[in-house]
Write an enzyme that holds these catalytic residues in place. Sequence first.
Site, PDB file in Angstrom:
ATOM      1  N   HIS A  74       0.839  -1.210   0.000  1.00  0.00           N
ATOM      2  CA  HIS A  74       0.000   0.000   0.000  1.00  0.00           C
ATOM      3  C   HIS A  74       0.876   1.263   0.000  1.00  0.00           C
ATOM      4  O   HIS A  74       0.582   2.236  -0.694  1.00  0.00           O
ATOM      5  CB  HIS A  74      -0.887   0.049   1.254  1.00  0.00           C
ATOM      6  CG  HIS A  74      -1.917  -1.038   1.343  1.00  0.00           C
ATOM      7  ND1 HIS A  74      -2.001  -1.910   2.395  1.00  0.00           N
ATOM      8  CD2 HIS A  74      -2.932  -1.375   0.500  1.00  0.00           C
ATOM      9  CE1 HIS A  74      -3.018  -2.732   2.222  1.00  0.00           C
ATOM     10  NE2 HIS A  74      -3.602  -2.441   1.068  1.00  0.00           N
ATOM     11  N   ARG A  94      -2.142  -5.556  -8.507  1.00  0.00           N
ATOM     12  CA  ARG A  94      -0.957  -6.370  -8.235  1.00  0.00           C
ATOM     13  C   ARG A  94      -0.768  -7.462  -9.269  1.00  0.00           C
ATOM     14  O   ARG A  94       0.326  -7.843  -9.605  1.00  0.00           O
ATOM     15  CB  ARG A  94      -1.050  -7.006  -6.844  1.00  0.00           C
ATOM     16  CG  ARG A  94      -0.973  -6.014  -5.716  1.00  0.00           C
ATOM     17  CD  ARG A  94      -1.532  -6.607  -4.457  1.00  0.00           C
ATOM     18  NE  ARG A  94      -2.932  -6.964  -4.647  1.00  0.00           N
ATOM     19  CZ  ARG A  94      -3.641  -7.685  -3.820  1.00  0.00           C
ATOM     20  NH1 ARG A  94      -3.094  -8.173  -2.732  1.00  0.00           N
ATOM     21  NH2 ARG A  94      -4.913  -7.940  -4.066  1.00  0.00           N
ATOM     22  N   SER A 151      -3.184  -7.904   2.986  1.00  0.00           N
ATOM     23  CA  SER A 151      -3.334  -7.731   4.433  1.00  0.00           C
ATOM     24  C   SER A 151      -3.681  -9.048   5.116  1.00  0.00           C
ATOM     25  O   SER A 151      -3.163  -9.360   6.186  1.00  0.00           O
ATOM     26  CB  SER A 151      -4.415  -6.688   4.721  1.00  0.00           C
ATOM     27  OG  SER A 151      -4.048  -5.457   4.142  1.00  0.00           O
ATOM     28  N   LYS A 205     -15.749  -8.531   5.238  1.00  0.00           N
ATOM     29  CA  LYS A 205     -14.488  -8.940   5.853  1.00  0.00           C
ATOM     30  C   LYS A 205     -14.526  -8.692   7.359  1.00  0.00           C
ATOM     31  O   LYS A 205     -14.929  -7.616   7.793  1.00  0.00           O
ATOM     32  CB  LYS A 205     -13.328  -8.126   5.269  1.00  0.00           C
ATOM     33  CG  LYS A 205     -13.000  -8.438   3.822  1.00  0.00           C
ATOM     34  CD  LYS A 205     -11.806  -7.609   3.382  1.00  0.00           C
ATOM     35  CE  LYS A 205     -11.452  -7.836   1.924  1.00  0.00           C
ATOM     36  NZ  LYS A 205     -10.369  -6.957   1.484  1.00  0.00           N
TER      37      LYS A 205
HETATM   38  N1  COA Z   1      -0.349  -3.908  -1.593  1.00  0.00           N
HETATM   39  C1  COA Z   1      -0.723  -4.855  -0.745  1.00  0.00           C
HETATM   40  N2  COA Z   1      -1.982  -5.316  -0.677  1.00  0.00           N
HETATM   41  C2  COA Z   1      -2.872  -4.754  -1.484  1.00  0.00           C
HETATM   42  C3  COA Z   1      -2.552  -3.754  -2.401  1.00  0.00           C
HETATM   43  C4  COA Z   1      -1.207  -3.335  -2.438  1.00  0.00           C
HETATM   44  N3  COA Z   1      -0.786  -2.396  -3.268  1.00  0.00           N
HETATM   45  N4  COA Z   1      -3.649  -3.415  -3.090  1.00  0.00           N
HETATM   46  C5  COA Z   1      -4.625  -4.182  -2.615  1.00  0.00           C
HETATM   47  N5  COA Z   1      -4.159  -4.995  -1.655  1.00  0.00           N
HETATM   48  C6  COA Z   1      -4.884  -6.026  -0.921  1.00  0.00           C
HETATM   49  C7  COA Z   1      -5.444  -5.549   0.366  1.00  0.00           C
HETATM   50  O1  COA Z   1      -4.511  -5.728   1.411  1.00  0.00           O
HETATM   51  C8  COA Z   1      -6.628  -6.443   0.504  1.00  0.00           C
HETATM   52  O2  COA Z   1      -6.192  -7.663   1.036  1.00  0.00           O
HETATM   53  P1  COA Z   1      -7.159  -8.590   1.905  1.00  0.00           P
HETATM   54  O3  COA Z   1      -8.285  -9.014   0.982  1.00  0.00           O
HETATM   55  O4  COA Z   1      -6.271  -9.678   2.283  1.00  0.00           O
HETATM   56  O5  COA Z   1      -7.644  -7.745   3.036  1.00  0.00           O
HETATM   57  C9  COA Z   1      -7.073  -6.701  -0.933  1.00  0.00           C
HETATM   58  O6  COA Z   1      -5.972  -6.409  -1.720  1.00  0.00           O
HETATM   59  C10 COA Z   1      -8.168  -5.816  -1.481  1.00  0.00           C
HETATM   60  O7  COA Z   1      -8.591  -4.980  -0.503  1.00  0.00           O
HETATM   61  P2  COA Z   1      -8.787  -3.416  -0.572  1.00  0.00           P
HETATM   62  O8  COA Z   1      -7.917  -2.761  -1.564  1.00  0.00           O
HETATM   63  O9  COA Z   1      -8.658  -2.927   0.819  1.00  0.00           O
HETATM   64  O10 COA Z   1     -10.205  -3.345  -1.120  1.00  0.00           O
HETATM   65  P3  COA Z   1     -11.494  -3.896  -0.475  1.00  0.00           P
HETATM   66  O11 COA Z   1     -12.023  -4.843  -1.458  1.00  0.00           O
HETATM   67  O12 COA Z   1     -11.331  -4.372   0.915  1.00  0.00           O
HETATM   68  O13 COA Z   1     -12.340  -2.557  -0.370  1.00  0.00           O
HETATM   69  C11 COA Z   1     -13.394  -0.598  -1.278  1.00  0.00           C
HETATM   70  C12 COA Z   1     -12.680  -1.910  -1.520  1.00  0.00           C
HETATM   71  C13 COA Z   1     -13.302  -0.108   0.149  1.00  0.00           C
HETATM   72  C14 COA Z   1     -12.684   0.416  -2.152  1.00  0.00           C
HETATM   73  C15 COA Z   1     -14.846  -0.796  -1.735  1.00  0.00           C
HETATM   74  O14 COA Z   1     -15.418  -1.845  -0.979  1.00  0.00           O
HETATM   75  C16 COA Z   1     -15.670   0.447  -1.587  1.00  0.00           C
HETATM   76  O15 COA Z   1     -15.546   1.359  -2.356  1.00  0.00           O
HETATM   77  N6  COA Z   1     -16.563   0.502  -0.569  1.00  0.00           N
HETATM   78  C17 COA Z   1     -17.432   1.643  -0.342  1.00  0.00           C
HETATM   79  C18 COA Z   1     -18.890   1.322  -0.756  1.00  0.00           C
HETATM   80  C19 COA Z   1     -19.064   1.513  -2.242  1.00  0.00           C
HETATM   81  O16 COA Z   1     -18.948   2.584  -2.790  1.00  0.00           O
HETATM   82  N7  COA Z   1     -19.402   0.404  -2.900  1.00  0.00           N
HETATM   83  C20 COA Z   1     -19.578   0.373  -4.333  1.00  0.00           C
HETATM   84  C21 COA Z   1     -18.268   0.080  -4.985  1.00  0.00           C
HETATM   85  S1  COA Z   1     -18.477  -0.186  -6.707  1.00  0.00           S
END
Ligand code: COA
Length: 162
Positions: A22, A95, A133, A46
């Site tokens: 990140h 990624r 994560s 989650k």
């Molecule tokens: N390095 C390391 N890990 C990374 C990364 C990076 N550069 N980029 C993504 N990841 C990992 C995260 O650690 C996470 O791992 P995990 O699944 O083991 O926890 C995973 O990739 C993806 O998670 P994240 O990037 O945190 O996205 P998410 O899917 O948890 O959340 C939101 C996505 C918050 C952006 C989305 O749910 C959202 O916008 N919510 C608001 C409600 C909304 O508007 N919904 C409609 C969306 S269309």
Amino acid sequence: MEGRVIKIAVYPGSFDPITYGHIDIIERASSVFDKIIVAISQNSEKASLFTEIERIDLIRASTIGYPNVSVDHFRGLLVDYVQEKKAQSIIRGLRAISDFEFEFRMALMNRSLNEDVTTLFLMPHAKFTHVSSSLVREVAKLHGDITSLVPDHVATAIQNKF
Ligand code: COA
């Protein structure tokens, strides 16, 4: 600067916890945009290890060297939050190809909700391609070495949880 639009991007995610992957994305984005808002949203599908406040503190301590980066949290739709913050862009990290399908659908859904918000994808360094994560949490829980995956203060915070 007079008359120039300040370029603001929101980098959303669950950050449970923030990893070097990140931070790599934040560093790249901070050199392109005037302001980056790292915004925590609780993904309802989650179970989280860290509270929102703990995650904010860990991100703040990890991004102290980037003066144009701030940390926040939001509820509700991401595009509404982006608009409220007068930002123009959403940053997401890609990624691997396996991230693409989900990210593609999310970017298009966000665009259909608000045409004015653009999603930009950045690739972290190849050495972070495998980092997530949940894997960091699992390795730490099983007493594996996570020092190459997260900053020291994050590693200590995870170890204190188990
Ligand atoms: N390095 C390391 N890990 C990374 C990364 C990076 N550069 N980029 C993504 N990841 C990992 C995260 O650690 C996470 O791992 P995990 O699944 O083991 O926890 C995973 O990739 C993806 O998670 P994240 O990037 O945190 O996205 P998410 O899917 O948890 O959340 C939101 C996505 C918050 C952006 C989305 O749910 C959202 O916008 N919510 C608001 C409600 C909304 O508007 N919904 C409609 C969306 S269309």
